[in-house]
Write a protein that holds these residues in place. Structure first.
Motif, short mmCIF file in Angstrom:
data_model
loop_
_atom_site.label_atom_id
_atom_site.label_comp_id
_atom_site.label_asym_id
_atom_site.label_seq_id
_atom_site.Cartn_x
_atom_site.Cartn_y
_atom_site.Cartn_z
N CYS A 23 0.82 -1.14 -0.22
CA CYS A 23 -0.13 -0.03 -0.08
C CYS A 23 0.92 1.14 0.15
CB CYS A 23 -1.00 0.00 1.38
SG CYS A 23 -2.14 -1.05 1.18
N TYR A 24 0.34 2.26 -0.84
CA TYR A 24 1.05 3.57 -0.83
C TYR A 24 0.16 4.61 -0.88
CZ TYR A 24 4.14 7.02 -2.83
OH TYR A 24 4.86 8.38 -2.86
N ASN A 25 0.39 5.70 -0.18
CA ASN A 25 -0.43 6.89 0.12
C ASN A 25 0.44 8.23 -0.30
OD1 ASN A 25 -1.99 9.16 0.37
ND2 ASN A 25 -2.95 8.32 2.21
N ALA A 26 0.06 8.58 -1.86
CA ALA A 26 0.95 9.81 -2.10
C ALA A 26 0.66 11.09 -1.46
CB ALA A 26 0.44 10.22 -3.63
N ASN A 27 -0.63 10.91 -0.86
CA ASN A 27 -0.92 12.38 0.07
C ASN A 27 -0.65 12.34 1.29
OD1 ASN A 27 -2.52 13.15 -1.93
ND2 ASN A 27 -4.31 11.94 -1.57
N ILE A 28 0.31 11.56 1.96
CA ILE A 28 1.04 11.62 3.02
C ILE A 28 2.03 12.49 3.04
CG2 ILE A 28 2.26 10.40 5.18
CD1 ILE A 28 0.29 7.96 4.55
N GLN A 29 2.33 13.45 3.99
CA GLN A 29 3.43 14.36 4.14
C GLN A 29 4.39 13.70 5.05
OE1 GLN A 29 2.52 18.44 3.82
NE2 GLN A 29 1.67 18.18 1.79
N ASN A 30 5.62 13.82 4.93
CA ASN A 30 6.60 13.17 5.77
C ASN A 30 7.56 14.48 6.44
OD1 ASN A 30 6.09 10.48 5.18
ND2 ASN A 30 6.77 11.16 3.34
N TRP A 31 7.50 14.41 7.54
CA TRP A 31 8.31 15.45 8.36
C TRP A 31 9.09 14.67 9.29
CZ3 TRP A 31 7.39 20.57 6.73
CH2 TRP A 31 6.20 20.62 6.04
N GLY A 32 10.46 15.30 9.26
CA GLY A 32 11.50 14.79 9.88
C GLY A 32 12.01 15.34 11.13
N PRO A 33 12.98 15.08 11.73
CA PRO A 33 13.40 16.01 12.84
C PRO A 33 13.47 17.43 12.73
CG PRO A 33 14.69 13.83 12.44
CD PRO A 33 13.85 13.94 11.25
N GLY A 34 13.28 18.21 13.64
CA GLY A 34 13.39 19.62 13.42
C GLY A 34 12.24 20.18 12.45
N GLY A 35 11.38 19.62 12.14
CA GLY A 35 10.20 19.89 11.18
C GLY A 35 10.69 19.99 9.78
N VAL A 36 11.62 19.12 9.34
CA VAL A 36 12.21 19.30 7.95
C VAL A 36 11.21 18.34 7.02
CG1 VAL A 36 14.11 18.67 6.34
CG2 VAL A 36 14.60 19.67 8.73
N PHE A 37 10.62 18.98 6.13
CA PHE A 37 9.90 18.33 5.26
C PHE A 37 10.80 17.36 4.34
CE2 PHE A 37 7.70 18.06 0.93
CZ PHE A 37 6.43 17.51 1.52
N GLU A 38 10.53 16.07 4.24
CA GLU A 38 10.96 14.96 3.73
C GLU A 38 10.37 14.41 2.53
OE1 GLU A 38 11.98 12.24 6.67
OE2 GLU A 38 13.58 13.45 7.47
N GLY A 39 9.46 15.11 1.93
CA GLY A 39 8.91 14.62 0.65
C GLY A 39 7.28 14.03 0.88
N GLU A 40 6.68 13.79 -0.07
CA GLU A 40 5.36 13.22 0.12
C GLU A 40 5.28 11.80 -0.28
OE1 GLU A 40 2.92 15.76 -2.73
OE2 GLU A 40 2.98 17.37 -1.37
N GLY A 41 4.07 11.29 0.32
CA GLY A 41 3.84 9.84 0.16
C GLY A 41 4.74 8.85 0.94
N ARG A 42 4.11 7.70 1.24
CA ARG A 42 4.53 6.91 2.28
C ARG A 42 3.73 5.20 1.91
NH1 ARG A 42 3.56 8.49 8.21
NH2 ARG A 42 5.02 10.09 7.59
N GLU A 43 4.57 4.47 2.13
CA GLU A 43 4.06 3.00 1.79
C GLU A 43 3.64 2.51 3.32
OE1 GLU A 43 7.49 0.85 0.51
OE2 GLU A 43 7.36 1.47 -1.49
N PHE A 44 2.85 1.81 3.36
CA PHE A 44 2.58 1.24 4.67
C PHE A 44 1.62 -0.01 4.69
CE2 PHE A 44 -1.07 3.56 2.83
CZ PHE A 44 -2.27 2.83 3.20
N ARG A 45 1.73 -0.81 5.77
CA ARG A 45 0.99 -2.03 6.06
C ARG A 45 -0.50 -2.09 5.75
NH1 ARG A 45 -1.55 -6.59 6.09
NH2 ARG A 45 -0.63 -8.40 6.94
N TYR A 46 -1.29 -2.46 5.11
CA TYR A 46 -2.83 -2.25 5.11
C TYR A 46 -3.20 -3.14 6.28
CZ TYR A 46 -7.29 -0.72 4.04
OH TYR A 46 -8.35 0.00 3.74
N PRO A 47 -4.29 -2.73 7.23
CA PRO A 47 -4.47 -3.50 8.33
C PRO A 47 -5.66 -4.61 7.42
CG PRO A 47 -5.67 -1.49 8.34
CD PRO A 47 -4.69 -1.46 7.34
N ILE A 48 -5.65 -5.99 8.13
CA ILE A 48 -6.35 -7.02 7.66
C ILE A 48 -7.61 -6.90 9.07
CG2 ILE A 48 -4.94 -8.89 8.43
CD1 ILE A 48 -6.12 -10.37 6.23
#
Length: 107
Positions: free
Chosen positions: A25-50
């Motif tokens: 699974c992948y969601n292109a709308n998730i925004q990734n913020w790293g330490p110190g509030g640094v934007f690390e890009g959009e999109g994240r893979e994740f495990r879909y719950p069953i």
């Protein structure tokens, strides 16, 4: 057609196959913020719950399948998409039935 008992090997294979699919699974709308509030890009893979139903019929969401579950419980696993359900474990079981019948797959 009556459903046959799920063997230990078949159950293990179903669990492994579902894990492969559930981890894609992948969601292109998730925004990734790293330490110190640094934007690390959009999109994240994740495990879909069953989702499964417990002995009392209550819905239980999991991120992995317990190999100690009964074969019938495992076959009842599904992905919930709002009001819709994708009965992934039953679908995978049907694929294995097809491969056994048409290609002589031995599990």
């Amino acid at each position: 057609m009556a459903r046959r008992k799920v063997t230990k090997a078949r159950k293990a294979l179903l669990i492994e196959l579902e894990s492969m699919i559930g981890n894609e699974c992948y969601n292109a709308n998730i925004q990734n913020w790293g330490p110190g509030g640094v934007f690390e890009g959009e999109g994240r893979e994740f495990r879909y719950p069953i989702t499964f139903r417990d002995e009392e019929g209550r819905k239980v969401k999991k991120r992995s399948i317990d190999g100690d579950m009964s074969g019938d419980t495992v076959l009842g696993g599904y992905y919930a998409f709002g009001a819709n359900e994708l009965h992934i474990m039953n679908g995978l079981n049907r694929v294995l039935d097809y491969l056994e019948r048409e290609y002589q797959l031995k599990i």
